[in-house]
Design an enzyme around this catalytic site. Structure first.
Site, PDB file in Angstrom:
ATOM      1  N   ARG A 140       0.842  -1.216   0.000  1.00 54.43           N
ATOM      2  CA  ARG A 140       0.000   0.000   0.000  1.00 54.43           C
ATOM      3  C   ARG A 140       0.871   1.258   0.000  1.00 54.43           C
ATOM      4  O   ARG A 140       0.574   2.236   0.695  1.00 54.43           O
ATOM      5  CB  ARG A 140      -0.917   0.041   1.220  1.00 54.43           C
ATOM      6  N   SER A 151     -10.511  -0.654   3.658  1.00 53.74           N
ATOM      7  CA  SER A 151      -9.721  -0.802   4.890  1.00 53.74           C
ATOM      8  C   SER A 151      -9.288   0.572   5.379  1.00 53.74           C
ATOM      9  O   SER A 151      -8.668   1.322   4.630  1.00 53.74           O
ATOM     10  CB  SER A 151      -8.472  -1.634   4.626  1.00 53.74           C
ATOM     11  N   GLU A 202      -4.562   3.617   6.637  1.00 55.97           N
ATOM     12  CA  GLU A 202      -4.350   3.442   5.213  1.00 55.97           C
ATOM     13  C   GLU A 202      -4.996   4.601   4.467  1.00 55.97           C
ATOM     14  O   GLU A 202      -4.514   5.063   3.438  1.00 55.97           O
ATOM     15  CB  GLU A 202      -4.975   2.115   4.770  1.00 55.97           C
TER      16      GLU A 202
HETATM   17  N1  EPU Z   1     -10.583 -10.818  10.268  1.00 55.70           N
HETATM   18  C1  EPU Z   1     -11.230 -10.959  11.480  1.00 55.70           C
HETATM   19  N2  EPU Z   1     -12.134 -10.002  11.828  1.00 55.70           N
HETATM   20  C2  EPU Z   1     -12.434  -8.947  11.041  1.00 55.70           C
HETATM   21  C3  EPU Z   1     -11.773  -8.812   9.799  1.00 55.70           C
HETATM   22  C4  EPU Z   1     -10.837  -9.777   9.434  1.00 55.70           C
HETATM   23  O1  EPU Z   1     -11.007 -11.892  12.229  1.00 55.70           O
HETATM   24  O2  EPU Z   1     -13.270  -8.134  11.439  1.00 55.70           O
HETATM   25  C5  EPU Z   1      -9.629 -11.873   9.855  1.00 55.70           C
HETATM   26  C6  EPU Z   1     -10.200 -12.729   8.712  1.00 55.70           C
HETATM   27  O3  EPU Z   1     -11.017 -13.739   9.186  1.00 55.70           O
HETATM   28  C7  EPU Z   1      -8.947 -13.240   8.049  1.00 55.70           C
HETATM   29  C8  EPU Z   1      -7.958 -12.072   8.237  1.00 55.70           C
HETATM   30  O4  EPU Z   1      -8.461 -11.292   9.315  1.00 55.70           O
HETATM   31  O5  EPU Z   1      -8.444 -14.342   8.736  1.00 55.70           O
HETATM   32  C9  EPU Z   1      -7.803 -11.251   6.982  1.00 55.70           C
HETATM   33  O6  EPU Z   1      -9.070 -10.720   6.584  1.00 55.70           O
HETATM   34  P1  EPU Z   1      -9.442 -10.409   5.051  1.00 55.70           P
HETATM   35  O7  EPU Z   1      -9.145 -11.560   4.185  1.00 55.70           O
HETATM   36  O8  EPU Z   1     -10.816  -9.840   5.039  1.00 55.70           O
HETATM   37  O9  EPU Z   1      -8.402  -9.307   4.619  1.00 55.70           O
HETATM   38  P2  EPU Z   1      -7.809  -8.027   5.340  1.00 55.70           P
HETATM   39  O10 EPU Z   1      -6.397  -8.310   5.714  1.00 55.70           O
HETATM   40  O11 EPU Z   1      -8.718  -7.575   6.446  1.00 55.70           O
HETATM   41  C10 EPU Z   1      -6.814  -7.037   3.155  1.00 55.70           C
HETATM   42  C11 EPU Z   1      -6.806  -5.717   2.432  1.00 55.70           C
HETATM   43  C12 EPU Z   1      -8.117  -5.524   1.681  1.00 55.70           C
HETATM   44  C13 EPU Z   1      -8.256  -6.662   0.674  1.00 55.70           C
HETATM   45  C14 EPU Z   1      -8.234  -7.987   1.445  1.00 55.70           C
HETATM   46  C15 EPU Z   1      -8.237  -9.162   0.507  1.00 55.70           C
HETATM   47  C16 EPU Z   1      -5.373  -4.228   3.706  1.00 55.70           C
HETATM   48  C17 EPU Z   1      -5.290  -3.048   4.622  1.00 55.70           C
HETATM   49  N3  EPU Z   1      -6.594  -4.625   3.373  1.00 55.70           N
HETATM   50  O12 EPU Z   1      -7.828  -6.966   4.158  1.00 55.70           O
HETATM   51  O13 EPU Z   1      -8.024  -4.311   0.963  1.00 55.70           O
HETATM   52  O14 EPU Z   1      -9.447  -6.541  -0.059  1.00 55.70           O
HETATM   53  O15 EPU Z   1      -7.019  -8.078   2.223  1.00 55.70           O
HETATM   54  O16 EPU Z   1      -7.011  -9.275  -0.128  1.00 55.70           O
HETATM   55  O17 EPU Z   1      -4.345  -4.746   3.293  1.00 55.70           O
HETATM   56  C18 EPU Z   1      -8.496  -1.978   1.054  1.00 55.70           C
HETATM   57  O18 EPU Z   1      -7.276  -1.795   0.959  1.00 55.70           O
HETATM   58  O19 EPU Z   1      -9.303  -1.029   1.146  1.00 55.70           O
HETATM   59  C19 EPU Z   1      -9.002  -3.337   1.085  1.00 55.70           C
HETATM   60  C20 EPU Z   1     -10.300  -3.609   1.239  1.00 55.70           C
END
Ligand code: EPU
Length: 339
Positions: A164, A236, A332
Site C-alpha cells: 500500500r 480498509s 491506510e
Molecule cells: N478478520 C477478522 N475479523 C475482522 C476482519 C478480518 O477476524 O473483522 C480476519 C479474517 O477472518 C482473516 C484475516 O483477518 O483471517 C484477513 O481478513 P481479510 O481476508 O478480510 O483481509 P484483510 O487483511 O482484512 C486485506 C486488504 C483488503 C483486501 C483484502 C483481501 C489491507 C489493509 N486490506 O484486508 O483491501 O481486499 O485483504 O485481499 O491490506 C483496502 O485496501 O481497502 C481493502 C479492502
C-alpha cells in the site's frame, strides 16, 4: 478543462462526507493538465489530486484547488506471444478497465477486480487484494509535474512500490498528476488463487479462468465489504501491521487465534481486522460513525457522520489496539484537513 468554484465534495468521497473545495478542476488531456499546472505553479495555490475519493477522509473544507483527471483511452502499446502492454488513461474508472482486460482474456488484474477508484490512483496506493498487487503489473507510467507542468515517465523501479505504498505517497507526494499507466499482462494462464477461499470460489464457478477469478473476487468482496452507495466507507481504514518474526511469534503465543502471514520484506503481516474485532469493536457505532459489522478494518458513515467523527473513532480504535497488543495501527486512508 472544467473549473468550478465552491464545489461540494459529498459525491467525490466514498465516505460521503459533506464538505466543500474552494475550486475543483477537471482535466481531460495531458496537455490540459500540463497547462493548468504551469499556471497553478505560478499562482502557488494549494493543489490536491483526487481520484474517486475512495481512500480519503475530509475532516474540514478544503481551501485550495482539487484536480481530477478525466484522461481516457485504452491503448495496446506492444505485444509478443506471451505478454501484452496495455496503457490506460488515469481518469478511467479502475474496475471498468479491469473488466476490459478480463474480456480480452489478459491475465494479471483479475484479482484486483471491483476495487473502487480511478486508474491514476492505482499506482499511488499500490492497490492490492487476494494475493496480487498492482505494482507487479505496472511497467511504467507517465505523469505531469504539479509544480511546473513538465512531463515525466516513471519506470516500475522508480515508483518505489511496497505494501500500500509508493514514491507518490512519500517523497513525491502531491508532486505529480499521473496521466497514463502502462500494464504488462499475460496472454497465457498464470493464476494466483492462494488467498483465502478464492480457489474454492473459482472452482464453484467452473474452474480457474480470468473470467471466473474476476467473478469469484467480486462475489467475495460483495459479501465482505460494504457498498459505499449504501454506507459510506473507504475500504480498509488501517494497514495490516508488518512486524518482526520474533514479535509476531510472541503475540501468536499469547493470542493463538491471531492470523499471521509472511511478508515479502521478511517480516510478518498481522490481520488488523482481527485485532480490532478482538478489542470488541466489530459492529459498534458512535453516533453515525461506526465499525462495519462483518469486517472490522472498515469504518463506515451510517448517515451524517463528519470526517472528524470518523477520525475520532479511528483514534479510539488505535488506542485500544495499542493497549491490548502494544501495536501502533497505521491509517491506510489519507486524512485531509485540520485534525
Ligand atoms: N478478520 C477478522 N475479523 C475482522 C476482519 C478480518 O477476524 O473483522 C480476519 C479474517 O477472518 C482473516 C484475516 O483477518 O483471517 C484477513 O481478513 P481479510 O481476508 O478480510 O483481509 P484483510 O487483511 O482484512 C486485506 C486488504 C483488503 C483486501 C483484502 C483481501 C489491507 C489493509 N486490506 O484486508 O483491501 O481486499 O485483504 O485481499 O491490506 C483496502 O485496501 O481497502 C481493502 C479492502
Amino acid at each position: 478543462m472544467l473549473y468550478i468554484k465552491s464545489y461540494s465534495l459529498k459525491k467525490n468521497n466514498t465516505f460521503g462526507i459533506d464538505c466543500t473545495a474552494d475550486n475543483f478542476v477537471i482535466v481531460h488531456t495531458e496537455r490540459e493538465a500540463a497547462e493548468f499546472f504551469r499556471k497553478a505553479g505560478r499562482a502557488k495555490e494549494e493543489v490536491f489530486i483526487i481520484g474517486e475519493g475512495s481512500n480519503l477522509l475530509f475532516t474540514s473544507d478544503f481551501h485550495g484547488t482539487i484536480v481530477r483527471s478525466a484522461i481516457r483511452g485504452i491503448r495496446n502499446e506492444w505485444q509478443d506471444d506471451e505478454f501484452v502492454i496495455i496503457s490506460a488513461g488515469s481518469g478511467i474508472v479502475w474496475d471498468s478497465f479491469v473488466e476490459w482486460t478480463v474480456k480480452k482474456g489478459y491475465q494479471g488484474l483479475e484479482n484486483l477486480s471491483f476495487i473502487p477508484g480511478l486508474t491514476g490512483a492505482v499506482p499511488v496506493q499500490n492497490i492490492g487484494a487476494y494475493g496480487a498487487e498492482a505494482g507487479e503489473s505496472v511497467v511504467r507510467l507517465s505523469a505531469v509535474s504539479t509544480t511546473d507542468g513538465t512531463k515525466r515517465i516513471f519506470e516500475n523501479h522508480e515508483c518505489g512500490f511496497g505494501y500500500r505504498n509508493s514514491v507518490f505517497k512519500n517523497e513525491l507526494k502531491g508532486k505529480y498528476l499521473i496521466t497514463r499507466v502502462f500494464f504488462r499482462l499475460r496472454k497465457n494462464p498464470h493464476y494466483n488463487l492462494d488467498y483465502g477461499n478464492l480457489r474454492e470460489e473459482a472452482d464453484r464457478l467452473g474452474g480457474p479462468s480470468v473470467q471466473n477469478i474476476r467473478k469469484a473476487v467480486i462475489k467475495i468482496r460483495r459479501s465482505r465489504l460494504p457498498d459505499p452507495a449504501v454506507s459510506g466507507n473507504a475500504g480498509s481504514f488501517f494497514k495490516n501491521p508488518v512486524v518482526s518474526p520474533v514479535f509476531a511469534g510472541e503475540l501468536k503465543k499469547a493470542f493463538p487465534g491471531l492470523p499471521v502471514y509472511n511478508d515479502p520484506s521478511g517480516g510478518r503481516k498481522l490481520a488488523a481486522g482481527w485485532l480490532i474485532e478482538q478489542c470488541g469493536w466489530k459492529g459498534r457505532r458512535s453516533g453515525d460513525a461506526g465499525v462495519h459489522h462483518s469486517q472490522s478494518l472498515v469504518l463506515v458513515n451510517h448517515g451524517n457522520a463528519t470526517g472528524a467523527d470518523i477520525y475520532r473513532l479511528s483514534e479510539e480504535i488505535r488506542k485500544s489496539v495499542k493497549a491490548k497488543y502494544g501495536l501502533d495501527l497505521e491509517r491506510e486512508v489519507e486524512v485531509l484537513g485540520l485534525i
